[in-house]
Design a protein around this motif. Structure first.
Motif, PDB file in Angstrom:
ATOM      1  N   PRO A 182     -30.693   2.481  15.212  1.00 58.13           N
ATOM      2  CA  PRO A 182     -31.071   3.193  13.982  1.00 58.13           C
ATOM      3  C   PRO A 182     -30.708   2.476  12.693  1.00 58.13           C
ATOM      4  CG  PRO A 182     -30.112   4.710  15.566  1.00 58.13           C
ATOM      5  CD  PRO A 182     -29.913   3.333  16.121  1.00 58.13           C
ATOM      6  N   ASP A 183     -29.685   1.603  12.700  1.00 57.61           N
ATOM      7  CA  ASP A 183     -29.268   0.948  11.465  1.00 57.61           C
ATOM      8  C   ASP A 183     -30.081  -0.305  11.163  1.00 57.61           C
ATOM      9  OD1 ASP A 183     -28.165  -0.296  13.714  1.00 57.61           O
ATOM     10  OD2 ASP A 183     -26.553  -1.193  12.540  1.00 57.61           O
ATOM     11  N   ARG A 184     -31.013  -0.676  12.024  1.00 60.05           N
ATOM     12  CA  ARG A 184     -31.799  -1.897  11.806  1.00 60.05           C
ATOM     13  C   ARG A 184     -33.283  -1.564  11.784  1.00 60.05           C
ATOM     14  NH1 ARG A 184     -28.268  -5.819  11.683  1.00 60.05           N
ATOM     15  NH2 ARG A 184     -26.384  -5.698  12.949  1.00 60.05           N
ATOM     16  N   THR A 437     -12.576 -13.679   2.307  1.00 62.60           N
ATOM     17  CA  THR A 437     -11.621 -13.803   3.419  1.00 62.60           C
ATOM     18  C   THR A 437     -11.620 -12.554   4.304  1.00 62.60           C
ATOM     19  OG1 THR A 437      -9.746 -12.877   2.166  1.00 62.60           O
ATOM     20  CG2 THR A 437     -10.153 -15.260   1.963  1.00 62.60           C
ATOM     21  N   GLU A 438     -12.305 -11.484   3.842  1.00 62.38           N
ATOM     22  CA  GLU A 438     -12.284 -10.237   4.600  1.00 62.38           C
ATOM     23  C   GLU A 438     -12.944 -10.364   5.976  1.00 62.38           C
ATOM     24  OE1 GLU A 438     -12.994  -5.445   3.931  1.00 62.38           O
ATOM     25  OE2 GLU A 438     -13.688  -6.876   2.435  1.00 62.38           O
ATOM     26  N   PRO A 439     -14.100 -11.041   6.106  1.00 61.01           N
ATOM     27  CA  PRO A 439     -14.662 -11.197   7.455  1.00 61.01           C
ATOM     28  C   PRO A 439     -13.680 -11.836   8.434  1.00 61.01           C
ATOM     29  CG  PRO A 439     -16.285 -11.794   5.816  1.00 61.01           C
ATOM     30  CD  PRO A 439     -15.005 -11.591   5.078  1.00 61.01           C
ATOM     31  N   VAL A 477     -22.088  -9.690  -4.190  1.00 62.17           N
ATOM     32  CA  VAL A 477     -23.160  -9.735  -3.196  1.00 62.17           C
ATOM     33  C   VAL A 477     -24.086  -8.541  -3.403  1.00 62.17           C
ATOM     34  CG1 VAL A 477     -23.741  -9.896  -0.756  1.00 62.17           C
ATOM     35  CG2 VAL A 477     -21.565 -10.804  -1.568  1.00 62.17           C
ATOM     36  N   THR A 478     -25.378  -8.825  -3.528  1.00 64.55           N
ATOM     37  CA  THR A 478     -26.397  -7.777  -3.612  1.00 64.55           C
ATOM     38  C   THR A 478     -27.252  -7.844  -2.358  1.00 64.55           C
ATOM     39  OG1 THR A 478     -26.460  -7.994  -6.021  1.00 64.55           O
ATOM     40  CG2 THR A 478     -28.283  -6.812  -4.961  1.00 64.55           C
ATOM     41  N   PRO A 479     -27.291  -6.784  -1.575  1.00 61.60           N
ATOM     42  CA  PRO A 479     -28.044  -6.841  -0.321  1.00 61.60           C
ATOM     43  C   PRO A 479     -29.542  -6.902  -0.568  1.00 61.60           C
ATOM     44  CG  PRO A 479     -27.317  -4.600  -0.725  1.00 61.60           C
ATOM     45  CD  PRO A 479     -26.686  -5.451  -1.800  1.00 61.60           C
ATOM     46  N   ASP A 488     -20.423  -2.131   2.144  1.00 58.61           N
ATOM     47  CA  ASP A 488     -19.068  -2.518   1.775  1.00 58.61           C
ATOM     48  C   ASP A 488     -18.603  -3.717   2.603  1.00 58.61           C
ATOM     49  OD1 ASP A 488     -18.669  -1.406   4.269  1.00 58.61           O
ATOM     50  OD2 ASP A 488     -17.767   0.440   3.505  1.00 58.61           O
ATOM     51  N   GLY A 489     -17.308  -4.045   2.442  1.00 56.00           N
ATOM     52  CA  GLY A 489     -16.762  -5.224   3.087  1.00 56.00           C
ATOM     53  C   GLY A 489     -16.923  -5.263   4.601  1.00 56.00           C
ATOM     54  N   PRO A 490     -16.576  -4.188   5.319  1.00 55.51           N
ATOM     55  CA  PRO A 490     -16.755  -4.227   6.768  1.00 55.51           C
ATOM     56  C   PRO A 490     -18.196  -4.471   7.202  1.00 55.51           C
ATOM     57  CG  PRO A 490     -15.246  -2.466   6.178  1.00 55.51           C
ATOM     58  CD  PRO A 490     -15.796  -3.007   4.897  1.00 55.51           C
ATOM     59  N   ASP A 491     -19.159  -3.950   6.431  1.00 57.55           N
ATOM     60  CA  ASP A 491     -20.569  -4.196   6.764  1.00 57.55           C
ATOM     61  C   ASP A 491     -20.888  -5.689   6.693  1.00 57.55           C
ATOM     62  OD1 ASP A 491     -21.020  -1.492   7.086  1.00 57.55           O
ATOM     63  OD2 ASP A 491     -21.616  -1.201   4.998  1.00 57.55           O
ATOM     64  N   TYR A 492     -20.449  -6.319   5.616  1.00 61.60           N
ATOM     65  CA  TYR A 492     -20.718  -7.756   5.461  1.00 61.60           C
ATOM     66  C   TYR A 492     -19.929  -8.573   6.488  1.00 61.60           C
ATOM     67  CZ  TYR A 492     -23.155  -6.697   1.109  1.00 61.60           C
ATOM     68  OH  TYR A 492     -24.043  -6.226   0.182  1.00 61.60           O
ATOM     69  N   ALA A 493     -18.718  -8.126   6.802  1.00 68.08           N
ATOM     70  CA  ALA A 493     -17.933  -8.837   7.813  1.00 68.08           C
ATOM     71  C   ALA A 493     -18.640  -8.799   9.163  1.00 68.08           C
ATOM     72  CB  ALA A 493     -16.545  -8.201   7.924  1.00 68.08           C
ATOM     73  N   GLU A 494     -19.225  -7.654   9.500  1.00 73.38           N
ATOM     74  CA  GLU A 494     -19.957  -7.539  10.765  1.00 73.38           C
ATOM     75  C   GLU A 494     -21.145  -8.501  10.784  1.00 73.38           C
ATOM     76  OE1 GLU A 494     -22.527  -4.251  13.339  1.00 73.38           O
ATOM     77  OE2 GLU A 494     -21.525  -3.679  11.477  1.00 73.38           O
ATOM     78  N   GLU A 495     -21.838  -8.610   9.651  1.00 77.28           N
ATOM     79  CA  GLU A 495     -22.994  -9.503   9.597  1.00 77.28           C
ATOM     80  C   GLU A 495     -22.581 -10.970   9.725  1.00 77.28           C
ATOM     81  OE1 GLU A 495     -26.569  -8.581   9.305  1.00 77.28           O
ATOM     82  OE2 GLU A 495     -25.307  -7.113  10.310  1.00 77.28           O
TER      83      GLU A 495
END
Length: 852
Positions: A182-184, A437-439, A477-479, A488-495
């Protein structure tokens, strides 16, 4: 979502020799799950055949088969020496003269199914007339494929018997089917899956070609009038924030869709219908933007997008009349006549047909929540709704409309109006200040700054390294517009982890730290469960949901606290909307079900939570997710949660001791329920007091025991259930039950138990018979005996109760065996007699007992 390899190769570089399995594995490496592989596993001959004749033959099993003669051209003549093929077919959806798909002996169908001539229904069938699911073209098995219906009359007119159906239907080409989460939502298109495949290949420069990068004319005042009037937005979100409309006039309605487009639609699991419909479907599959084509001559001159009014209905394209809800977003003709349920399905009154020459193309962006609710409300899931509810790129509407316009003009003729409508109320995605550095901190792998920035740009993000707040470790960062899930940060870290490669994350077995083991409560609950199981009961688990009538069925008094039950806002069943206030309330269902299925001797128990609000609960506030709730909010939340003590309950019916060659059996009675609770207490080294209780529902007033701790704290009740309760619950007569508070036992067993020294000296036993009033509980007599007997008393056992001849009316005889033992010597007869007399005296003083 399906994707043919040849279509993928148009949007992304695919190395020569790449197979469908290779592409599927690449998609899996970036988190896109493979669902299936289609095509490429059929070997011929699979040909076009023409039905020359058939005879219908009813069978004994009630089925009717057709014994068909089919012209399969040169392929059939080579196999049958110039004769036409004779084939048995169980479908009835074709007529003489229809063109069908025929698989001949020697061919292999998907799944390794080899075709040969075989005898069936009294005939030798030389092949098989195919349905969609048999050749991997779809999932339909209601009838066989009739090519004039699948491809259209004009396309089928150019076919002849013997033509290769594998090439015709694109079955030689492999098609990957992916499971889109669902998120993609952007992956519900070849465009999105091709982008993911490009990422899986390392995102090489120039290796991805976005089909949505087309020139689009700017909106102007001469476009088709459109107004968005959403007076009732859902959750504050406008139902439609973009609506693009384009007009094409003078299309030749007789022109079919090009063969390559029909082939691709078929490979994607969709039926070719007409040029206008096929073009909208093709563009949707290509870029992920659902489109709708209206017959312009059936419109009055403007489009208004609004919510439904009370009493409105619409006959949709599937010929179903649907009553509309005020929450449904509609596309209307001038604000009055309903044309479509926005984002779900169009209406029959404005659909394109065989005479349509002028078309209005709708390319809009509808709110995912609105579409999802409407789709579920009407139980209508469409290709459009599946994409809208997952999120469609709001910037895609003009490009998708232009692609459709170009295809319609190229293959249908006609001209495009210069007017362009683009009602645009979309907003730009917000920039997020990302710590690069968050990822690495979240994933546990060192990602250099340059790698993080490059991955984000490959994803389509705009990365600002010089804006406000940026420094050596932070970037703005602009998606991209097609990724609303990046917040947020965790979303970008996952990517970052996904695109860099999950396989690059090392597998390290964690070293567990020294734990504290089970808590006292956990240990106690295990002891309770083991003790009940050891007593012969079987543990069951029931749902904690009960009917509103359960309190009356259990004969609970009007002022009983157990009548205050919590009502569930969205119960699994409207018949059981309440949370149980006792375990017995739900356990009776398990007993009744077992008895109904033939089990007459049943002993079950359950440990579980009960919900005891004690009255009306306060309304719970909805705290913000931005920060931890303050103390006042937490107090309000806790006040809105009912007390949830842990109880155990048991039920017994039938025989607890079966009959056999050794003698008669014994039916369960109230004493077995009491004994089970005492067994639990003994296992926990907790002393309990059993006393008669004449008024606690749902037990029989004369066969109910109240069980307490020595300080009077209530543990629970046990005994025989009331006959009226058994009748109301449809349970066997004389069923016994117990329910007790496990939390009370947990607290009572918290203190360590001091083990008593074991004496090796012989015991001294003496029996006494005491005459007491019938109203005196045996437990009171036993307690008095224990008090008076002194420290040398080891046990007291009641072994006989007698009422009858030679016993005064209203009295009964209780016979006890007292066991004495000293830790350091053998007791003398005089000592034992003294202990006995002291015990009898204490019982006489406390209960009026007289020794017989």
């Amino acid at each position: 979502m399906r994707m043919p390899l040849r279509w993928l190769a148009e949007y992304a570089d695919v190395a020569p020799g790449t197979t469908g399995a290779d592409v599927a594995a690449a998609l899996v490496s970036v988190g896109i799950e493979e669902e299936d592989l289609h095509g490429g596993d059929i070997t011929g001959p699979l040909v076009v055949g023409r039905v020359l004749d058939f005879v219908e033959e009813p069978q004994k099993n009630g089925k009717t088969i057709r014994w068909c003669t089919v012209d399969v051209g040169e392929n059939g003549q080579m196999l049958t020496e110039g004769k036409h093929q004779e084939i048995v077919c169980g479908a009835l959806n074709f007529e003489v003269g229809d063109l069908v798909v025929v698989v001949l002996p020697g061919a292999t169908l998907p799944g390794g199914f080899h075709i040969s001539a075989r005898k069936t229904y009294g005939h030798v069938s030389n092949g098989m007339i195919c349905a969609e699911d048999e050749i991997g073209l779809g999932s339909d098995h209601e009838g066989i494929i009739v090519l004039s219906r699948l491809l259209g009359e004009e396309a089928a007119a150019g076919l002849k018997p013997g033509d290769d159906a594998i090439a015709l239907l694109g079955l030689g080409e492999e098609t990957i089917e992916a499971n889109v989460t669902p998120d993609r939502g952007y992956c519900f298109s070849v465009r999105g899956l091709a982008r993911e495949y490009w990422h899986a290949q390392g995102s090489p420069a120039g290796g991805y070609r976005d089909p949505a990068l087309v020139e689009t004319p700017a909106a102007n005042d001469s476009g088709y009038p459109v107004r968005v009037d959403d007076a009732a937005p859902i959750d504050g979100m406008t139902g439609c924030d973009r609506y693009v409309a384009r007009v094409i006039r003078g299309i030749d309605p007789t022109r079919p869709s090009p063969a390559w487009m029909q082939q691709r639609l078929t490979a994607m699991g969709m039926r070719p219908i007409s040029l206008a419909v096929d073009v909208t479907n093709y563009v949707m599959l290509a870029v992920g933007q659902p489109l709708h084509a209206f017959d312009l001559d059936k419109l009055s001159g403007s489009v208004v997008v609004r919510r439904a009014r009370a009493g409105e209905s619409l006959t949709t394209l599937d010929d179903v009349s649907r009553k509309l809800s005020p929450e449904d977003l509609l596309v209307t003709d001038g604000g009055e006549r309903v044309l479509a349920i926005a984002g779900v399905m169009g209406g029959a009154s404005s659909e394109v047909d065989d005479s349509t020459t002028d078309i209005l193309i709708e390319s809009a962006h509808f709110d995912p929540t609105s579409v999802a609710r409407t789709s579920r409300r009407h139980k209508l899931v469409t290709e459009a709704s599946k994409r809208y509810e997952r999120g469609v790129d709001p910037r895609l509407a003009p490009a998708a409309a232009q692609l459709a316009v170009d295809l319609l003009v190229e293959h249908g003729g006609g001209t495009v109006d210069e007017g362009v409508t683009d009602v645009d109320h979309t907003t730009e995605p917000s920039a997020y200040l990302l710590d690069v550095t968050e990822p690495g901190r979240i994933v546990g792998l060192d990602y250099p700054r340059e790698r993080v920035v490059q991955i984000l740009r490959d994803l389509g993000c705009t990365v600002d390294e010089t804006g406000e707040g940026t420094d050596d470790t932070h970037v703005l960062v602009t998606p991209p517009s097609w990724r609303p899930d990046l917040v947020d940060g965790p979303d970008y870290a996952e990517e970052v982890a996904r695109i860099d490669g999950y396989n690059n994350i090392p597998s390290i077995t964690p070293t567990p730290v020294g734990g504290q083991g089970l808590t006292h409560g956990q240990k106690t609950r295990r002891v309770v469960a083991n003790a009940l199981a050891g007593a012969g009961l079987t543990e069951v688990l029931t749902y904690p949901f009960v009917a509103e009538s359960v309190a009356d069925d259990l004969m609970l008094p009007a002022d009983d606290d157990r009548r205050h039950a919590v009502r569930i806002a969205n119960p699994l069943s409207e018949e059981r909307p309440l949370l149980r206030t006792s375990v017995l309330a739900s356990l009776v269902d398990a007993l009744r079900r077992n008895v109904a299925r033939g089990h007459k001797d049943v002993s079950v128990y359950e440990l579980g939570l009960v919900f005891r609000p004690g009255g009306p609960l306060a309304k719970a506030p909805i705290p913000s997710v931005l920060s931890r709730p303050d103390d006042e909010t937490l107090e309000q939340l806790y006040a809105a949660v009912p007390a949830q003590p842990r109880h155990a309950a048991l039920l017994m019916t039938g025989q607890v001791e079966p009959a056999g060659w050794w003698g008669p059996g014994r039916a369960a009675d109230w004493s077995d329920a009491v004994a089970a609770v005492e067994t639990v207490a003994t296992a926990l080294a907790v002393q309990v007091v059993v006393a008669a209780d004449s008024g606690h529902a749902p037990w029989h007033p004369g066969r109910c025991a109240r069980i307490t701790l020595t300080d009077g704290t209530l543990v629970g009740h046990a005994g025989e259930l009331h006959p009226k309760v058994l009748a109301a619950l449809d349970l066997p007569a004389r069923t016994v039950a117990a329910e007790f508070d496990v939390d009370v036992l947990v607290a009572a067993s918290a203190e360590p138990v001091q083990a008593r020294p074991f004496s090796t000296f012989p015991p001294a036993m003496t029996d006494i018979a005491l005459l007491v009033d019938s109203t005196v509980p045996a437990a009171d007599v036993e307690a008095a005996l224990r008090r008076g007997a002194g420290a040398s008393l080891e046990s007291v056992t009641l072994f006989d109760v007698y009422e009858g001849e030679r016993i005064e009316a209203g009295h009964r005889s209780l016979a006890y065996r007292l066991t004495f033992r000293a830790p350091d010597r053998t007791l003398t007869t005089d000592e034992v007699n003294g202990f006995r007399d002291a015990a009898v005296a204490a019982a006489a003083e406390a209960t009026g007992a007289v020794q017989r």
